[in-house]
Design a protein around this motif. Structure first.
Motif, PDB file in Angstrom:
ATOM      1  N   THR A   1       0.810  -1.227   0.000  1.00 36.51           N
ATOM      2  CA  THR A   1       0.000   0.000   0.000  1.00 36.51           C
ATOM      3  C   THR A   1       0.834   1.264   0.000  1.00 36.51           C
ATOM      4  O   THR A   1       0.323   2.349  -0.272  1.00 36.51           O
ATOM      5  CB  THR A   1      -0.907   0.029   1.246  1.00 36.51           C
ATOM      6  OG1 THR A   1      -0.092   0.085   2.424  1.00 36.51           O
ATOM      7  CG2 THR A   1      -1.772  -1.220   1.308  1.00 36.51           C
ATOM      8  N   GLY A   2       2.120   1.135   0.338  1.00 34.14           N
ATOM      9  CA  GLY A   2       2.963   2.320   0.459  1.00 34.14           C
ATOM     10  C   GLY A   2       2.779   3.046   1.774  1.00 34.14           C
ATOM     11  O   GLY A   2       3.447   4.055   2.025  1.00 34.14           O
TER      12      GLY A   2
ATOM     13  N   THR B   1      -1.378  -4.142  11.405  1.00 31.85           N
ATOM     14  CA  THR B   1      -1.280  -2.729  11.016  1.00 31.85           C
ATOM     15  C   THR B   1      -2.249  -2.331   9.907  1.00 31.85           C
ATOM     16  O   THR B   1      -2.493  -1.147   9.703  1.00 31.85           O
ATOM     17  CB  THR B   1       0.152  -2.405  10.575  1.00 31.85           C
ATOM     18  OG1 THR B   1       0.558  -3.311   9.531  1.00 31.85           O
ATOM     19  CG2 THR B   1       1.115  -2.524  11.739  1.00 31.85           C
ATOM     20  N   SER B   2      -2.798  -3.310   9.168  1.00 27.22           N
ATOM     21  CA  SER B   2      -3.789  -2.963   8.129  1.00 27.22           C
ATOM     22  C   SER B   2      -4.903  -4.003   8.128  1.00 27.22           C
ATOM     23  O   SER B   2      -5.856  -3.900   8.891  1.00 27.22           O
ATOM     24  CB  SER B   2      -3.114  -2.847   6.753  1.00 27.22           C
ATOM     25  OG  SER B   2      -2.437  -4.042   6.414  1.00 27.22           O
ATOM     26  N   SER B   3      -4.760  -5.043   7.315  1.00 24.97           N
ATOM     27  CA  SER B   3      -5.783  -6.089   7.282  1.00 24.97           C
ATOM     28  C   SER B   3      -5.190  -7.352   6.688  1.00 24.97           C
ATOM     29  O   SER B   3      -4.141  -7.322   6.044  1.00 24.97           O
ATOM     30  CB  SER B   3      -6.998  -5.640   6.441  1.00 24.97           C
ATOM     31  OG  SER B   3      -6.586  -5.403   5.104  1.00 24.97           O
ATOM     32  N   CYS B   4      -5.872  -8.464   6.916  1.00 26.48           N
ATOM     33  CA  CYS B   4      -5.422  -9.744   6.380  1.00 26.48           C
ATOM     34  C   CYS B   4      -5.762  -9.817   4.896  1.00 26.48           C
ATOM     35  O   CYS B   4      -6.917  -9.610   4.501  1.00 26.48           O
ATOM     36  CB  CYS B   4      -6.096 -10.884   7.130  1.00 26.48           C
ATOM     37  SG  CYS B   4      -5.624 -12.524   6.561  1.00 26.48           S
TER      38      CYS B   4
ATOM     39  N   LYS C   1      -5.116 -12.461   1.873  1.00 24.46           N
ATOM     40  CA  LYS C   1      -4.568 -13.734   1.422  1.00 24.46           C
ATOM     41  C   LYS C   1      -4.693 -13.924  -0.082  1.00 24.46           C
ATOM     42  O   LYS C   1      -4.559 -15.026  -0.586  1.00 24.46           O
ATOM     43  CB  LYS C   1      -5.265 -14.887   2.149  1.00 24.46           C
ATOM     44  CG  LYS C   1      -4.909 -14.964   3.628  1.00 24.46           C
ATOM     45  CD  LYS C   1      -5.439 -16.235   4.232  1.00 24.46           C
ATOM     46  CE  LYS C   1      -5.020 -16.355   5.691  1.00 24.46           C
ATOM     47  NZ  LYS C   1      -5.520 -17.594   6.323  1.00 24.46           N
ATOM     48  N   SER C   2      -4.947 -12.833  -0.773  1.00 23.48           N
ATOM     49  CA  SER C   2      -5.104 -12.944  -2.220  1.00 23.48           C
ATOM     50  C   SER C   2      -3.794 -13.353  -2.881  1.00 23.48           C
ATOM     51  O   SER C   2      -3.778 -13.985  -3.923  1.00 23.48           O
ATOM     52  CB  SER C   2      -5.584 -11.608  -2.803  1.00 23.48           C
ATOM     53  OG  SER C   2      -4.701 -10.565  -2.421  1.00 23.48           O
ATOM     54  N   ALA C   3      -2.679 -12.960  -2.281  1.00 23.48           N
ATOM     55  CA  ALA C   3      -1.374 -13.382  -2.762  1.00 23.48           C
ATOM     56  C   ALA C   3      -0.780 -14.365  -1.773  1.00 23.48           C
ATOM     57  O   ALA C   3      -1.232 -14.487  -0.641  1.00 23.48           O
ATOM     58  CB  ALA C   3      -0.455 -12.170  -2.922  1.00 23.48           C
ATOM     59  N   CYS C   4       0.252 -15.087  -2.201  1.00 24.06           N
ATOM     60  CA  CYS C   4       0.869 -16.061  -1.311  1.00 24.06           C
ATOM     61  C   CYS C   4       1.705 -15.396  -0.232  1.00 24.06           C
ATOM     62  O   CYS C   4       1.937 -15.974   0.821  1.00 24.06           O
ATOM     63  CB  CYS C   4       1.747 -17.024  -2.108  1.00 24.06           C
ATOM     64  SG  CYS C   4       0.779 -18.182  -3.102  1.00 24.06           S
ATOM     65  N   CYS C   5       2.202 -14.197  -0.510  1.00 27.18           N
ATOM     66  CA  CYS C   5       3.039 -13.535   0.489  1.00 27.18           C
ATOM     67  C   CYS C   5       3.021 -12.029   0.287  1.00 27.18           C
ATOM     68  O   CYS C   5       2.656 -11.525  -0.782  1.00 27.18           O
ATOM     69  CB  CYS C   5       4.474 -14.059   0.438  1.00 27.18           C
ATOM     70  SG  CYS C   5       5.298 -13.781  -1.133  1.00 27.18           S
ATOM     71  N   HIS C   6       3.401 -11.320   1.340  1.00 30.00           N
ATOM     72  CA  HIS C   6       3.514  -9.865   1.322  1.00 30.00           C
ATOM     73  C   HIS C   6       4.821  -9.486   1.990  1.00 30.00           C
ATOM     74  O   HIS C   6       5.330 -10.209   2.853  1.00 30.00           O
ATOM     75  CB  HIS C   6       2.354  -9.210   2.076  1.00 30.00           C
ATOM     76  CG  HIS C   6       1.006  -9.614   1.582  1.00 30.00           C
ATOM     77  ND1 HIS C   6       0.375  -9.005   0.529  1.00 30.00           N
ATOM     78  CD2 HIS C   6       0.167 -10.598   2.003  1.00 30.00           C
ATOM     79  CE1 HIS C   6      -0.801  -9.579   0.328  1.00 30.00           C
ATOM     80  NE2 HIS C   6      -0.943 -10.556   1.206  1.00 30.00           N
ATOM     81  N   LEU C   7       5.358  -8.334   1.605  1.00 31.44           N
ATOM     82  CA  LEU C   7       6.608  -7.863   2.188  1.00 31.44           C
ATOM     83  C   LEU C   7       6.381  -6.532   2.890  1.00 31.44           C
ATOM     84  O   LEU C   7       5.813  -5.602   2.314  1.00 31.44           O
ATOM     85  CB  LEU C   7       7.683  -7.695   1.113  1.00 31.44           C
ATOM     86  CG  LEU C   7       9.070  -7.271   1.615  1.00 31.44           C
ATOM     87  CD1 LEU C   7       9.674  -8.354   2.510  1.00 31.44           C
ATOM     88  CD2 LEU C   7       9.998  -6.976   0.437  1.00 31.44           C
ATOM     89  N   LEU C   8       6.797  -6.459   4.144  1.00 28.82           N
ATOM     90  CA  LEU C   8       6.754  -5.227   4.913  1.00 28.82           C
ATOM     91  C   LEU C   8       8.141  -4.975   5.486  1.00 28.82           C
ATOM     92  O   LEU C   8       9.032  -5.826   5.404  1.00 28.82           O
ATOM     93  CB  LEU C   8       5.743  -5.320   6.061  1.00 28.82           C
ATOM     94  CG  LEU C   8       4.257  -5.491   5.736  1.00 28.82           C
ATOM     95  CD1 LEU C   8       3.920  -6.958   5.556  1.00 28.82           C
ATOM     96  CD2 LEU C   8       3.397  -4.895   6.841  1.00 28.82           C
TER      97      LEU C   8
END
Length: 746
Positions: free
Chosen positions: A209-210, A647-650, A652-659
């Motif tokens: 999300t930036g 910090t935002s929301s769950c 699961k549309s993608a396999c992974c996220h990077l923060l």
């Protein structure tokens, strides 16, 4: 047959806390000695205090479990026998263990000792529990992140006793899988010295999300309180309710224990329908050293923002008036049981003393009563000595003795008779509680072999390498993406580890790719955590295996047992998180795996001592290979809670996220949210690299060195490989850490 009641297990950081917990109604207490305890900064107990506590606990029908739940270095192993022996002989009720080498050692040398698997072993399912059951476990302390349904299934499958946390502070990371404090500050949670960097503030940057948060506390969990869930927890089949808090003051342990004692008893007396918690008791718990707010743990939720003290860094504190009240009520001396004393002292006959109480009678006989040569002893003088119960656990509330008018006995003989009678009475009381309060230590050659071997190693093995161990190790590589796979396949590494998630997602492409370009031995790197929900994943993975896959890199005991149980001759390689701190662990794992990786927390000299010590065991030579990671970004936390969801929301549309987490020193820590398995991996801010130690690494006699690629670009990977395949002289990465390879941990 009456159903066995749940055990209430309380913490004790010192003897006063132990007494307070027993007085407040604990069924058992867990405590640490002056070595090998995962709470190194607690007061802890001397050997004499633990032996005294054991006798007091057993006299009252209670139990004590010793926390031997740290990782033990090779140089420390020789201390184990003398440390454990007095507790074993005094009837210790169980040892809580993290280190697999210690586990095997205690099982062999002290065969009557119940073995409890620490939560530091990260047991997350039936397979890990089965593995430990096969290796002699009598009790499991599973990961705190498990749901009630998962706990029920472990209980139904294994029948093992389950000990679960019900109250107190909670780690953000799966216990045993945290290197955050260790890597950043040298204070290792695996050695009982965690500095709790999870309680500090961070800002969070979301690459999806930036969005960038301000300073918050995304890793600081609220304290657990399950007092309202006691009936559900009991009916789930949990055997022992564990209160966290060996680092906390004695009033905390006693106060919390007393409240849970009240409500456990209420459930058994009145059932679930009439079970309710009074507001005053809930308020009482909130006033006892609570971090900001309460939550009920993972038993009925997977994770969530409501579990985190997002905007509150510290503690509410404790109510001092309440603390003083608890101290007066529970923290006095040991409670003594009343007993009746009677006896006869007739001239020319053996003195007789009878102690009675709790339906138990002990009759003891002393020396022959003498006739007074001058002044006889009055009855009151006999009683004066016989009333002195001293440090025993009884007091005389009734007395009735017969003394001849001209009788005389030396004071020393009276004292001996009293001591012997009371001690024998206490022994009978202890025996009536069906506890094993005395054991004989085995003295066969096995014990002396262990002691002599380790004493000899300490004297002779100063970390020098064997002259025959200077051969060049193989080069192994792990990849997490198709782009990385494409680059790595252009080099002739000896073994390639492909992330199992990638293998499933890109099975057709990878199969074709390896058929066309693959020249390497192919292994799969399995997930860091396996839970009940992942069993279908493992079944799918099993169906996709083909003759290209030679083995697996396993990162937990669930995966180890799964691979070991497969029909097929697959190699098992244990990763850095299945910690090998000593040669005994390497020996133990050699029954299941062909190769193990040294942990990140040992320094160079400790690594040499370990590898040499293992090779000194001629019967194990060639059975277990030892390897080491020399490049990669260290995974410092594996967590069930999710920074993104907090910090935002769950999503699961993608396999992974990077923060990214950014600390007060402006260091950025990547957070990979693995949605397939629902865990986060928090990585170090800079990569780990031992490229400057190539000559030193040769002295370890390693089978392989491994390069772990996580988020490196194609160019970065190519440059690093060029260096390791001797095509470049200058290592391309300028900012890196050598971790503990120089400094080590205490």
């Amino acid at each position: 047959m009456e159903k066995k009641k749940v055990e209430l297990l309380a913490p004790a950081g010192n003897y006063q806390a132990f007494v307070g917990a027993i007085n407040a109604g604990a069924d058992a207490v867990y405590l640490g000695g002056d070595k090998f305890s995962a709470r190194a900064y607690a007061d802890n107990f001397t050997t004499d205090e633990i032996c005294k506590a054991l006798r007091y606990a057993h006299f009252n029908g209670k139990k004590i479990y010793l926390t031997l739940n740290t990782l033990v270095k090779e140089t420390e192993f020789s201390l184990l026998y003398d440390f454990v022996r007095p507790f074993y002989e005094a009837g210790l009720d169980g040892i809580i263990i993290q280190d697999l080498g210690v586990w095997q050692y205690i099982r062999e040398i002290f065969p009557g000792m119940p073995l409890h698997a620490s939560t530091q072993m990260t047991i997350t399912g039936m397979m890990g529990a089965d593995f430990l059951k096969e290796n002699g476990a009598s009790r499991i302390v599973p990961a705190r992140e498990l749901s009630l349904e998962e706990i029920k299934k472990i209980k139904e499958r294994t029948g093992l006793e389950l000990e679960c946390f019900i109250h107190g502070a909670m780690c953000y990371c799966y216990s045993g899988q945290c290197l955050f404090s260790s890597i950043l500050g040298g204070r290792s949670g695996n050695r009982g010295r965690c500095a709790q960097p999870c309680r500090l503030s961070y800002s969070v940057s979301d690459t999806d999300t930036g969005a960038v948060s301000g300073e918050i506390y995304p890793l600081s969990l609220k304290d657990m309180c399950t007092i309202e869930y006691v009936p559900k927890l009991i009916e789930a089949g949990i055997d022992s309710f564990k209160i966290e808090g060996r680092m906390k003051r004695p009033e905390y342990a006693a106060g919390v224990t007393a409240v849970y004692r009240k409500y456990i008893d209420r459930y058994y007396e009145k059932g679930m329908e009439e079970y309710h918690v009074n507001k005053s008791d809930m308020d009482r718990l909130k006033k006892l050293y609570i971090r900001s707010e309460l939550q009920t743990g993972y038993y009925e939720r997977n994770n969530g923002r409501e579990m985190v003290t997002l905007n509150k860094p510290g503690y509410i504190g404790s109510d001092e008036t309440l603390i003083q009240d608890i101290a007066k009520q529970y923290l006095q001396d040991e409670k003594k049981q009343p007993a009746k004393m009677s006896g006869t002292f007739r001239v020319g006959e053996a003195a007789m003393l009878r102690i009675e109480g709790n339906g138990i009678t002990q009759v003891s006989y002393g020396e022959e009563v003498q006739r007074a040569l001058s002044t006889p002893m009055e009855k009151e003088k006999f009683l004066k000595q016989l009333r002195k119960t001293g440090n025993s656990f009884v007091y005389i509330d009734k007395e009735e003795i017969e003394v001849d008018k001209d009788a005389f006995m030396p004071v020393a003989q009276l004292n001996n008779l009293r001591r012997e009678a009371i001690e024998a009475f206490e022994d009978k009381v202890i025996a009536s509680h069906d506890v094993e309060h005395k054991r004989e230590t085995c003295t066969d050659s096995l014990i002396y072999k262990y002691k002599c071997n380790y004493a000899l190693k300490d004297a002779l093995n100063d970390g020098k390498a064997s002259d025959s161990m200077h051969q060049s190790p193989q080069i192994h590589i792990t990849v997490k993406s198709m782009e990385q796979l494409h680059i790595v396949c252009q080099y002739s590494c000896d073994r390639l580890y492909i992330d199992s998630d990638l293998y499933i997602e890109e099975f057709d492409r990878i199969s074709q790719y390896l058929y066309t370009y693959g020249k390497n031995a192919i292994y799969l790197a399995l997930p860091y955590v396996i839970r009940e929900k992942d069993l279908q994943y493992l079944k799918k993975l099993h169906r996709l295996l083909n003759n290209v896959i030679k083995g697996f890199l396993v990162r937990n005991l669930e995966s180890l047992f799964w691979v070991f149980s497969l029909h097929g001759n697959y190699d098992i390689v244990t990763d850095t998180g299945i910690y090998c701190f000593n040669a005994e662990t390497v020996r133990f794992l050699g029954r299941y795996s062909v190769e193990c990786y040294l942990p990140y927390e040992l320094n160079e000299k400790e690594c040499r001592k370990l590898t040499n010590a293992y090779r000194d065991k001629a019967d194990d030579r060639e059975q277990q290979k030892i390897s080491m990671t020399v490049y990669g970004t260290i995974p410092m936390m594996i967590t069930a809670n999710c920074v993104k969801k907090t910090t935002s929301s769950c999503q699961k549309s993608a396999c992974c996220h990077l923060l990214y987490l950014t600390d007060r020193y402006n260091k950025r820590f990547p957070v990979l949210c693995n949605c397939r398995h629902c865990y986060n991996i928090i990585y170090n801010s800079v990569p780990y690299s031992l490229h400057m130690k190539k000559k030193e690494l040769l002295k370890l006699g390693l089978f392989a060195i491994r390069l772990d690629f996580v988020s490196e670009t194609e160019t970065e990977i190519k440059d690093i490989l060029e260096y390791y395949f001797d095509k470049k002289e200058v290592f391309p990465v300028t900012e890196y850490t050598t971790g503990h390879y120089k400094r080590g941990i205490n």
